[in-house]
Design a protein around this motif. Structure first.
Motif, PDB file in Angstrom:
ATOM      1  N   GLY A  79       0.798  -1.228   0.173  1.00 52.04           N
ATOM      2  CA  GLY A  79       0.044   0.010   0.117  1.00 52.04           C
ATOM      3  C   GLY A  79       0.916   1.364   0.071  1.00 52.04           C
ATOM      4  O   GLY A  79       0.395   2.127  -0.541  1.00 52.04           O
ATOM      5  N   THR A  80       2.100   1.126   0.536  1.00 50.54           N
ATOM      6  CA  THR A  80       2.960   2.372   0.578  1.00 50.54           C
ATOM      7  C   THR A  80       3.354   2.961  -0.670  1.00 50.54           C
ATOM      8  O   THR A  80       3.881   4.020  -0.804  1.00 50.54           O
ATOM      9  CB  THR A  80       3.926   2.349   1.818  1.00 50.54           C
ATOM     10  N   GLN A  81       3.505   1.686  -1.285  1.00 53.74           N
ATOM     11  CA  GLN A  81       4.180   1.963  -2.637  1.00 53.74           C
ATOM     12  C   GLN A  81       3.399   2.475  -3.802  1.00 53.74           C
ATOM     13  O   GLN A  81       3.931   3.184  -4.803  1.00 53.74           O
ATOM     14  CB  GLN A  81       4.785   0.711  -3.377  1.00 53.74           C
ATOM     15  N   LEU A  82       1.931   2.066  -3.718  1.00 51.21           N
ATOM     16  CA  LEU A  82       0.810   2.719  -4.701  1.00 51.21           C
ATOM     17  C   LEU A  82       0.821   4.299  -4.881  1.00 51.21           C
ATOM     18  O   LEU A  82       0.834   4.434  -6.160  1.00 51.21           O
ATOM     19  CB  LEU A  82      -0.385   2.183  -4.285  1.00 51.21           C
ATOM     20  N   PRO A  83       0.984   5.065  -3.897  1.00 45.76           N
ATOM     21  CA  PRO A  83       0.827   6.556  -4.228  1.00 45.76           C
ATOM     22  C   PRO A  83       1.881   6.990  -5.212  1.00 45.76           C
ATOM     23  O   PRO A  83       1.470   7.809  -6.135  1.00 45.76           O
ATOM     24  CB  PRO A  83       0.743   7.052  -2.989  1.00 45.76           C
ATOM     25  N   SER A  84       3.114   6.704  -4.820  1.00 46.81           N
ATOM     26  CA  SER A  84       4.297   7.222  -5.731  1.00 46.81           C
ATOM     27  C   SER A  84       4.227   6.517  -7.095  1.00 46.81           C
ATOM     28  O   SER A  84       4.553   7.281  -8.087  1.00 46.81           O
ATOM     29  CB  SER A  84       5.617   6.679  -5.049  1.00 46.81           C
ATOM     30  N   ILE A  85       3.730   5.342  -7.329  1.00 45.81           N
ATOM     31  CA  ILE A  85       3.575   4.571  -8.517  1.00 45.81           C
ATOM     32  C   ILE A  85       2.322   5.377  -9.262  1.00 45.81           C
ATOM     33  O   ILE A  85       2.620   5.663 -10.528  1.00 45.81           O
ATOM     34  CB  ILE A  85       3.441   3.295  -8.364  1.00 45.81           C
ATOM     35  N   ALA A  86       1.492   5.465  -8.575  1.00 47.72           N
ATOM     36  CA  ALA A  86       0.075   6.127  -9.352  1.00 47.72           C
ATOM     37  C   ALA A  86       0.282   7.498  -9.540  1.00 47.72           C
ATOM     38  O   ALA A  86       0.158   8.085 -10.801  1.00 47.72           O
ATOM     39  CB  ALA A  86      -1.137   6.069  -8.397  1.00 47.72           C
ATOM     40  N   GLU A  87       1.187   8.411  -8.952  1.00 43.98           N
ATOM     41  CA  GLU A  87       1.567   9.517  -9.251  1.00 43.98           C
ATOM     42  C   GLU A  87       2.073   9.841 -10.452  1.00 43.98           C
ATOM     43  O   GLU A  87       2.010  10.777 -11.236  1.00 43.98           O
ATOM     44  CB  GLU A  87       2.285  10.145  -8.193  1.00 43.98           C
ATOM     45  N   VAL A  88       3.211   9.039 -10.782  1.00 43.77           N
ATOM     46  CA  VAL A  88       3.931   9.251 -11.961  1.00 43.77           C
ATOM     47  C   VAL A  88       3.059   8.841 -13.324  1.00 43.77           C
ATOM     48  O   VAL A  88       3.228   9.739 -14.107  1.00 43.77           O
ATOM     49  CB  VAL A  88       5.210   8.266 -12.097  1.00 43.77           C
ATOM     50  N   VAL A  89       2.292   7.755 -13.128  1.00 40.55           N
ATOM     51  CA  VAL A  89       1.421   7.523 -14.226  1.00 40.55           C
ATOM     52  C   VAL A  89       0.348   8.378 -14.531  1.00 40.55           C
ATOM     53  O   VAL A  89       0.056   8.927 -15.682  1.00 40.55           O
ATOM     54  CB  VAL A  89       0.842   6.049 -13.871  1.00 40.55           C
ATOM     55  N   TRP A  90      -0.271   8.775 -13.619  1.00 47.03           N
ATOM     56  CA  TRP A  90      -1.237   9.996 -13.658  1.00 47.03           C
ATOM     57  C   TRP A  90      -0.838  11.311 -14.262  1.00 47.03           C
ATOM     58  O   TRP A  90      -1.579  11.770 -15.163  1.00 47.03           O
ATOM     59  CB  TRP A  90      -2.024  10.249 -12.285  1.00 47.03           C
ATOM     60  N   ARG A  91       0.309  11.579 -13.945  1.00 47.93           N
ATOM     61  CA  ARG A  91       0.807  12.896 -14.369  1.00 47.93           C
ATOM     62  C   ARG A  91       1.285  12.801 -15.803  1.00 47.93           C
ATOM     63  O   ARG A  91       1.178  13.823 -16.474  1.00 47.93           O
ATOM     64  CB  ARG A  91       2.106  13.379 -13.319  1.00 47.93           C
ATOM     65  N   ASP A  92       2.312  11.801 -16.174  1.00 48.86           N
ATOM     66  CA  ASP A  92       2.806  11.819 -17.341  1.00 48.86           C
ATOM     67  C   ASP A  92       3.193  10.261 -17.736  1.00 48.86           C
ATOM     68  O   ASP A  92       4.290   9.527 -17.113  1.00 48.86           O
ATOM     69  CB  ASP A  92       4.371  12.475 -17.177  1.00 48.86           C
ATOM     70  N   SER A  93       2.184   9.626 -18.562  1.00 48.93           N
ATOM     71  CA  SER A  93       2.357   8.369 -19.070  1.00 48.93           C
ATOM     72  C   SER A  93       2.282   8.438 -20.446  1.00 48.93           C
ATOM     73  O   SER A  93       2.443   7.254 -21.272  1.00 48.93           O
ATOM     74  CB  SER A  93       1.460   7.341 -18.573  1.00 48.93           C
ATOM     75  N   GLY A  94       1.741   9.549 -21.084  1.00 52.84           N
ATOM     76  CA  GLY A  94       1.560   9.465 -22.522  1.00 52.84           C
ATOM     77  C   GLY A  94       0.100   8.797 -22.874  1.00 52.84           C
ATOM     78  O   GLY A  94      -0.684   8.742 -24.045  1.00 52.84           O
ATOM     79  N   ILE A  95      -0.762   8.372 -21.625  1.00 50.37           N
ATOM     80  CA  ILE A  95      -1.969   7.720 -21.845  1.00 50.37           C
ATOM     81  C   ILE A  95      -2.943   8.261 -20.976  1.00 50.37           C
ATOM     82  O   ILE A  95      -2.454   8.585 -19.729  1.00 50.37           O
ATOM     83  CB  ILE A  95      -1.919   6.173 -21.686  1.00 50.37           C
ATOM     84  N   SER A  96      -3.939   8.620 -21.221  1.00 51.60           N
ATOM     85  CA  SER A  96      -5.049   8.997 -20.360  1.00 51.60           C
ATOM     86  C   SER A  96      -5.258   8.277 -19.027  1.00 51.60           C
ATOM     87  O   SER A  96      -5.203   6.979 -19.201  1.00 51.60           O
ATOM     88  CB  SER A  96      -6.293   9.463 -21.152  1.00 51.60           C
ATOM     89  N   ASN A  97      -5.717   8.870 -17.912  1.00 56.89           N
ATOM     90  CA  ASN A  97      -5.996   7.975 -16.618  1.00 56.89           C
ATOM     91  C   ASN A  97      -7.221   7.351 -16.845  1.00 56.89           C
ATOM     92  O   ASN A  97      -7.090   6.088 -16.427  1.00 56.89           O
ATOM     93  CB  ASN A  97      -6.498   9.021 -15.665  1.00 56.89           C
ATOM     94  N   VAL A  98      -8.197   7.453 -17.896  1.00 58.18           N
ATOM     95  CA  VAL A  98      -9.286   6.582 -18.123  1.00 58.18           C
ATOM     96  C   VAL A  98      -8.935   5.226 -18.738  1.00 58.18           C
ATOM     97  O   VAL A  98      -9.103   4.344 -18.330  1.00 58.18           O
ATOM     98  CB  VAL A  98     -10.547   7.210 -18.546  1.00 58.18           C
TER      99      VAL A  98
END
Length: 679
Positions: free
Chosen positions: A290-309
């Motif tokens: 659980g402690t790893q999920l916020p940092s992983i999600a933050e990077v993807v939500w902000r900049d992954s080249g793919i929308s969050n949906v």
């Protein structure tokens, strides 16, 4: 100091998660712990945990798998070896290929080798997560054995597939022949390392004990270090550390069955120690996840080249594809196995069973640790493509599998839950609880409390007998009558054996044979036996009334042979006790899940007879004098009952209404016991 506070916070979170589960039992503990882990990661405490995948595997996964190997049902593991290997090997490789191509087709920005790496990390089910299912979901025993066996073995095939997929991505080369050979070496080598090191450990302990070092604490410390040392040694030899610790756990379970007094003492300490270790490590695994999920999600939500949906849709589609593939694989294998054994069995594989097995494939900490070990750079210096997205998808699939196991699987698995309206199931639950209490009290016996505890255990057997008699409605079935006649046959054989060995006299055998004959007549010819018994007592009463002087002389004559009477009584007592012990032993050897309703009440009945015989042999000086001690053991038994009710409610064996009713009855019993003590 910050690290210490962080670890302390994690330990407090483990306590809070189990406390919350008491109030919201429909949410699994791992899911609560992941939520608490996310909250801890969001708190401004100034400490951040950077997860090292290799350290995570050796610190958490190694001891947990070692313990699972010790606890796994070895007979069930061997009996289900074919379906376990089909899932642990065949399904893993099929998942890598099919899901890998599916991910690459769905997300073209992820290269095929990287997609294979993601599929390999998602392929193995997690032993820790699967173990969390058995605590609250009532799955058929065969499915649980299959899931546990699969999760113990498929880690090796998943990790090897992952390593070769990463190597292909990093270096740009791949050889199927080399990969297949490496898999065999890594798997077989891991098992051999676990077996050899376990053997060497036992030889070392034998040498140490030969020096007179029998300290249980010393031996327990070596046992705790065992999974870490074996895992590190196996990895140093470039074989599977996971399979090494599983093999070591199985060997330790076999070794632990030896009846050496020192070994028995060590087993008692080991069971208590490992229960605490596993409790803490299980909690830490999901909290760290659980402690790893916020940092992983933050990077993807902000900049992954793919929308969050789109990312969310990808996670749901991959989860659905994993479940569908698992269902097709499981049901297809069972259909093939059924057609191959069509002559031996007519039972067809059930869709519901295949669906339960498919939805039970929970992903957990091994998947996350594998995904986090994806390197940052390729050999040519370029960044690993879509690394953050791959890790986030793996984390999302873990959450989805846990959510399905928490909210959907219990609905499909429902059927073993006892309801308050079903009297038969309610009685069965009460009998199970009382038997657990008897086992718990028996484990607490010491020379000081032996007489008191046995007295309370006898009361519990009486309650079990009353429940069983109420369930049977005092109507004997043909099966019970046949079993009772068989028991009489056992007693006759044992009686003749004791006579031939000189343990009892011929006159004692003659009197006991008369007693057995009356019982046999009562079972075969109920009315005739009652008539004969009534006429015998009527004849004695008539003789007493018509010839009082003759009866008085007979009494005087009997008084003169008091010593002979004592000897005859002692022989009869010995014969009855030995017969009861033999009957209980033989009944226990015959008991199965199918005949539990028939054999269980008979065992309880004969245990009660044996208790009464033993009580008659206890000297007055040895009988409990203090009601206070009796009340203490009774209150201990009541607390054990309460713990059993809560445990059965948490794992879904009983409904909330039945648990409430059982608690109310128990509260009334406790109030009565306390009032009696005060009086």
């Amino acid at each position: 100091m910050e690290i210490f506070l962080f670890v302390l916070l994690l330990l407090v979170a483990i306590f809070i998660s189990n406390l919350l589960n008491r109030f919201i039992p429909f949410v699994s503990v791992p899911l609560i712990q992941i939520g608490l882990g996310i909250l801890i990661a969001l708190l401004p405490i100034g400490a951040e945990l950077k997860l090292n995948p290799e350290l995570f595997l050796v610190m958490f996964i190694a001891p947990l798998l070692f313990n699972d190997g010790k606890r796994t049902d070895k007979k069930a593991l061997w009996r289900l070896r074919t379906p376990i290997l089909v899932l642990a090997l065949g399904l893993v490789f099929a998942t890598v290929l099919i899901i890998g191509y599916f991910v690459n087709w769905m997300i073209p920005t992820i290269p095929l080798a990287a997609a294979f790496a993601l599929a390999a990390s998602l392929a193995p089910t997690d032993a820790v997560a699967v173990g969390s299912l058995s605590g609250r979901i009532h799955l058929p025993k065969r499915i649980m054995n299959l899931l546990e066996g699969e999760s113990l073995i498929n880690d090796a095939s998943g990790l090897v597939s992952f390593q070769f997929a990463i190597a292909a991505m990093v270096t740009g080369t791949f050889s199927l022949l080399s990969a297949s050979w490496s898999f065999l070496v890594i798997s077989i080598g891991g098992v051999l390392v676990g077996l050899i090191l376990s053997f060497l450990k036992f030889q070392f302990l034998k040498w140490v004990r030969g020096l007179g070092m029998e300290d249980v604490t010393f031996h327990m410390l070596i046992q705790i270090l065992t999974p870490f040392l074996i895992y590190l040694a196996a990895e140093e030899l470039h074989v599977s550390g996971i399979l090494a610790v599983v093999a070591a756990g199985v060997v330790h379970a076999v070794e632990g069955k030896k009846m050496d007094p020192q070994q028995v003492k060590l087993n008692v300490v080991s069971k208590s120690t490992w229960s605490v270790i596993v409790f803490v490590l299980n909690g830490l695994v999901f909290l760290i996840l659980g402690t790893q999920l916020p940092s992983i999600a933050e990077v993807v939500w902000r900049d992954s080249g793919i929308s969050n949906v789109q990312v969310t849709v990808y996670i749901l589609l991959i989860t659905a594809a994993l479940i569908l593939l698992r269902f097709v694989w499981v049901f297809g294998f069972w259909q093939f196995d059924h057609s191959r054994k069509a002559r031996k069995t007519k039972q067809r594989p059930a869709l519901r069973t295949a669906l339960l097995t498919s939805l039970s494939g929970v992903r957990g900490a091994v998947t996350l640790a594998t995904a986090l070990s994806i390197p940052f750079f390729l050999d040519n210096g370029e960044r690993f493509p879509q690394r953050d997205l791959l890790i986030f998808i793996a984390s999302g699939v873990i959450l989805c599998s846990l959510l399905i196991a928490t909210f959907i699987l219990p609905i499909l698995a429902r059927g073993g839950e006892a309801d308050v309206g079903d009297l038969r199931l309610s009685r069965a639950v009460q009998i199970k609880i009382l038997r657990n209490v008897i086992r718990g009290l028996h484990a607490q016996i010491t020379p000081e409390n032996k007489a008191v505890t046995e007295l309370v255990m006898q009361e519990y057997r009486g309650r079990i007998h009353d429940l069983q008699q109420g369930e049977a409605h005092h109507k004997m079935s043909d099966e019970e009558r046949a079993k009772r006649l068989e028991i009489i046959g056992w007693e006759r054989e044992n009686m003749k054996k004791m006579r031939d060995e000189g343990q009892v006299s011929a006159s004692t055998v003659y009197r006991y044979e008369s007693y057995l004959g009356m019982m046999e007549s009562a079972l075969k010819q109920k009315f005739l036996a009652r008539t004969k018994t009534f006429l015998m007592f009527a004849k004695r009463a008539l003789r007493l009334v018509l010839h009082p002087k003759k009866f008085k002389k007979m009494q005087q004559k009997l008084g003169n042979t008091k010593e002979k009477q004592k000897e005859a009584f002692a022989e009869m007592q010995l014969l009855r006790e030995e017969n009861e012990k033999l009957t209980i032993r033989l009944l226990k050897s015959q008991i199965t899940d199918d005949n539990m309703d028939l054999i269980g009440p008979l065992i309880t009945e004969h245990k009660m007879f044996l208790d009464r015989l033993s009580e008659n042999r206890v000297r007055p000086s040895e009988r409990p004098k203090s009601n206070q001690k009796v009340r203490e053991i009774e209150l201990l038994g009541i607390q054990m009952e309460r713990d059993n009710i809560q445990s059965m409610f948490e794992n879904g064996s009983i409904s909330r209404d039945l648990a409430r009713d059982l608690r109310q009855n128990l509260n009334m019993l406790e109030i009565y016991t306390v009032e009696e003590e005060m009086a």
